[in-house]
Scaffold this motif. Structure first.
Motif, mmCIF file in Angstrom:
data_model
loop_
_atom_site.group_PDB
_atom_site.id
_atom_site.type_symbol
_atom_site.label_atom_id
_atom_site.label_comp_id
_atom_site.label_asym_id
_atom_site.label_seq_id
_atom_site.Cartn_x
_atom_site.Cartn_y
_atom_site.Cartn_z
ATOM 1 N N ALA A 183 -7.706 -26.904 2.991
ATOM 2 C CA ALA A 183 -6.297 -26.602 2.750
ATOM 3 C C ALA A 183 -6.099 -25.128 2.388
ATOM 4 C CB ALA A 183 -5.750 -27.501 1.633
ATOM 5 N N THR A 184 -6.972 -24.585 1.550
ATOM 6 C CA THR A 184 -6.835 -23.179 1.180
ATOM 7 C C THR A 184 -7.117 -22.267 2.365
ATOM 8 O OG1 THR A 184 -9.135 -23.132 0.389
ATOM 9 C CG2 THR A 184 -7.422 -23.604 -1.236
ATOM 10 N N ALA A 185 -8.053 -22.674 3.234
ATOM 11 C CA ALA A 185 -8.349 -21.863 4.417
ATOM 12 C C ALA A 185 -7.173 -21.860 5.389
ATOM 13 C CB ALA A 185 -9.605 -22.381 5.110
ATOM 14 N N VAL A 186 -6.533 -23.016 5.556
ATOM 15 C CA VAL A 186 -5.349 -23.088 6.415
ATOM 16 C C VAL A 186 -4.247 -22.190 5.858
ATOM 17 C CG1 VAL A 186 -3.492 -24.600 7.215
ATOM 18 C CG2 VAL A 186 -5.866 -25.378 7.328
ATOM 19 N N MET A 187 -4.072 -22.201 4.534
ATOM 20 C CA MET A 187 -3.074 -21.336 3.920
ATOM 21 C C MET A 187 -3.433 -19.859 4.134
ATOM 22 S SD MET A 187 -1.747 -21.243 -0.053
ATOM 23 C CE MET A 187 -1.396 -22.998 0.008
ATOM 24 N N ALA A 188 -4.720 -19.543 3.998
ATOM 25 C CA ALA A 188 -5.158 -18.157 4.174
ATOM 26 C C ALA A 188 -4.884 -17.664 5.591
ATOM 27 C CB ALA A 188 -6.642 -18.035 3.853
ATOM 28 N N ALA A 189 -4.958 -18.559 6.559
ATOM 29 C CA ALA A 189 -4.737 -18.166 7.956
ATOM 30 C C ALA A 189 -3.290 -17.753 8.218
ATOM 31 C CB ALA A 189 -5.135 -19.307 8.887
ATOM 32 N N THR A 190 -2.389 -18.099 7.300
ATOM 33 C CA THR A 190 -0.980 -17.721 7.476
ATOM 34 C C THR A 190 -0.637 -16.397 6.795
ATOM 35 O OG1 THR A 190 -0.226 -18.875 5.475
ATOM 36 C CG2 THR A 190 -0.386 -20.173 7.506
ATOM 37 N N ALA A 191 -1.618 -15.805 6.107
ATOM 38 C CA ALA A 191 -1.359 -14.570 5.362
ATOM 39 C C ALA A 191 -1.073 -13.408 6.312
ATOM 40 C CB ALA A 191 -2.544 -14.237 4.470
ATOM 41 N N THR A 192 -0.222 -12.527 5.879
ATOM 42 C CA THR A 192 0.106 -11.335 6.665
ATOM 43 C C THR A 192 -0.422 -10.059 6.024
ATOM 44 O OG1 THR A 192 2.241 -11.198 5.518
ATOM 45 C CG2 THR A 192 2.177 -12.391 7.619
ATOM 46 N N THR A 193 -0.990 -10.180 4.817
ATOM 47 C CA THR A 193 -1.612 -9.039 4.150
ATOM 48 C C THR A 193 -2.942 -9.469 3.554
ATOM 49 O OG1 THR A 193 -0.499 -9.526 2.048
ATOM 50 C CG2 THR A 193 0.607 -7.996 3.550
ATOM 51 N N GLY A 194 -3.771 -8.510 3.154
ATOM 52 C CA GLY A 194 -5.049 -8.815 2.542
ATOM 53 C C GLY A 194 -4.903 -9.255 1.096
ATOM 54 N N TRP A 195 -5.968 -9.855 0.550
ATOM 55 C CA TRP A 195 -5.887 -10.379 -0.812
ATOM 56 C C TRP A 195 -5.668 -9.273 -1.838
ATOM 57 C CZ3 TRP A 195 -9.239 -8.462 -4.370
ATOM 58 C CH2 TRP A 195 -10.430 -7.895 -3.908
ATOM 59 N N TRP A 196 -6.093 -8.048 -1.514
ATOM 60 C CA TRP A 196 -5.919 -6.939 -2.446
ATOM 61 C C TRP A 196 -4.450 -6.550 -2.620
ATOM 62 C CZ3 TRP A 196 -8.741 -7.121 1.990
ATOM 63 C CH2 TRP A 196 -8.138 -6.575 3.143
ATOM 64 N N SER A 197 -3.577 -7.114 -1.758
ATOM 65 C CA SER A 197 -2.144 -6.848 -1.858
ATOM 66 C C SER A 197 -1.376 -8.055 -2.397
ATOM 67 C CB SER A 197 -1.576 -6.472 -0.484
ATOM 68 O OG SER A 197 -2.255 -5.351 0.053
ATOM 69 N N ALA A 198 -2.110 -9.056 -2.898
ATOM 70 C CA ALA A 198 -1.463 -10.312 -3.306
ATOM 71 C C ALA A 198 -0.741 -10.196 -4.634
ATOM 72 C CB ALA A 198 -2.502 -11.435 -3.373
ATOM 73 N N GLY A 199 -1.092 -9.229 -5.452
ATOM 74 C CA GLY A 199 -0.413 -9.059 -6.734
ATOM 75 C C GLY A 199 -0.577 -10.257 -7.640
ATOM 76 N N ALA A 200 0.550 -10.783 -8.139
ATOM 77 C CA ALA A 200 0.513 -11.905 -9.080
ATOM 78 C C ALA A 200 -0.026 -13.177 -8.449
ATOM 79 C CB ALA A 200 1.915 -12.157 -9.635
ATOM 80 N N GLY A 201 -0.069 -13.227 -7.128
ATOM 81 C CA GLY A 201 -0.603 -14.418 -6.459
ATOM 82 C C GLY A 201 -2.050 -14.694 -6.810
ATOM 83 N N VAL A 202 -2.791 -13.639 -7.202
ATOM 84 C CA VAL A 202 -4.194 -13.806 -7.567
ATOM 85 C C VAL A 202 -4.335 -14.681 -8.808
ATOM 86 C CG1 VAL A 202 -6.275 -12.558 -8.297
ATOM 87 C CG2 VAL A 202 -4.826 -11.616 -6.498
ATOM 88 N N LEU A 203 -3.318 -14.660 -9.690
ATOM 89 C CA LEU A 203 -3.391 -15.451 -10.920
ATOM 90 C C LEU A 203 -3.446 -16.949 -10.627
ATOM 91 C CD1 LEU A 203 -0.815 -13.485 -13.111
ATOM 92 C CD2 LEU A 203 -3.310 -13.280 -13.088
ATOM 93 N N VAL A 204 -2.839 -17.364 -9.528
ATOM 94 C CA VAL A 204 -2.850 -18.792 -9.173
ATOM 95 C C VAL A 204 -4.265 -19.255 -8.852
ATOM 96 C CG1 VAL A 204 -1.874 -20.521 -7.602
ATOM 97 C CG2 VAL A 204 -0.508 -18.554 -8.308
ATOM 98 N N LEU A 205 -5.115 -18.311 -8.449
ATOM 99 C CA LEU A 205 -6.484 -18.671 -8.096
ATOM 100 C C LEU A 205 -7.246 -19.240 -9.288
ATOM 101 C CD1 LEU A 205 -7.577 -15.744 -5.750
ATOM 102 C CD2 LEU A 205 -6.380 -17.878 -5.198
#
Length: 271
Positions: free
Chosen positions: A121-143
């Protein structure tokens, strides 16, 4: 949602690196999985190392710039393959261990399959990303929450959080005061263990009475402190709920890292 999707490659990359390291560090784990049945005993370790190499390459691709979509799609394929392999293992070789991330004596169970599905499920979500993880900002906190979910589904990590909790619970009351999820008293399980060929096979290695126990689907696992070749170890007995024959009970002696030191094979002939 965009920042959450962008953060997923970081978590997936770290998980795949951990998984790859565990396989490279102990390739003989392959012998305890369903790979010998699937690809043949002579090719199992080679296939295991091959999977580890693919995991490492995909992980580095996810963690390093500049491309992430291709690697995310590769992670989807890997996670789907993991899920299929674990379902195959549970159906065809039910006594096989996962061999996913670190050595574990437990057979493949619902937690391992759920972890693979979560990775998918996380890989499928990652495939929809339009930027790299280094640009995720606060989204990293959910990890942090996702990483906690992976930890709870990883039997390899139980010794760091689940077993201490169980020992604390046991310390509050006598172990024989409780019953497990199928209402079978622990004393009855102990009686079955003592009468089994598995117990006779490792009796000389045991150094305690029942140390811990837990239920996992159709099995109850009972552990004893043990010593093997002068080393501290744990003897883990797998007792099926639905088969009362003494020969159905299995045992593995594992070290403090969960690596199998000894597993008798022809238990019916012991004693």
């Amino acid at each position: 949602m965009g920042t959450l999707a962008a953060a997923q490659p970081l978590l997936i990359g770290l998980l795949l690196l951990w998984s790859s390291y565990g396989k490279f560090a102990d390739p003989k784990q392959a012998e305890r999985t369903a790979l010998p049945r699937l690809v043949g005993e002579t090719r199992a370790i080679t296939a295991y190392r091959g999977v580890a190499g693919i995991e490492a390459l995909v992980a580095l691709g996810l963690l390093l710039p500049p491309v992430w979509t291709v690697e995310a799609l590769a992670a989807v394929a890997l996670a789907a393959g993991f899920t299929g392999f674990l379902i195959y293992s549970k159906i065809v070789v039910p006594e096989a261990s996962c061999g996913c991330m670190k050595a574990s004596a437990r057979p493949v169970g619902a937690r391992a399959i759920a972890r693979a599905l979560l990775l998918l499920a996380t890989a499928v979500m990652a495939a929809t990303a339009t930027t790299g993880w280094w640009s995720a900002g606060a989204g990293v906190l959910v990890l942090v929450v996702e990483a906690a979910a992976f930890a709870m589904l990883s039997a390899e990590l139980d010794r760091y959080w689940l077993l201490p909790l169980r020992r604390f619970r046991i310390g509050l009351s006598h172990p024989y005061a409780g019953t497990a999820s199928d209402d079978t008293p622990l004393a009855a399980t102990q009686r079955r263990v003592l009468l089994s060929p598995a117990y006779r096979a490792v009796d000389g290695l045991l150094r305690s009475d029942i140390h811990d126990y837990w239920d996992d689907e159709d099995w109850r696992f009972v552990s004893y402190a043990a010593r093997y070749d002068g080393r501290r170890a744990t003897a883990v007995f797998a007792v099926p709920h639905r088969d009362s024959t003494p020969e159905s009970i299995r045992v593995a002696v594992v070290d403090e890292e969960g690596l199998t030191l000894y597993r008798p094979t022809v238990l019916a002939a012991v004693g």
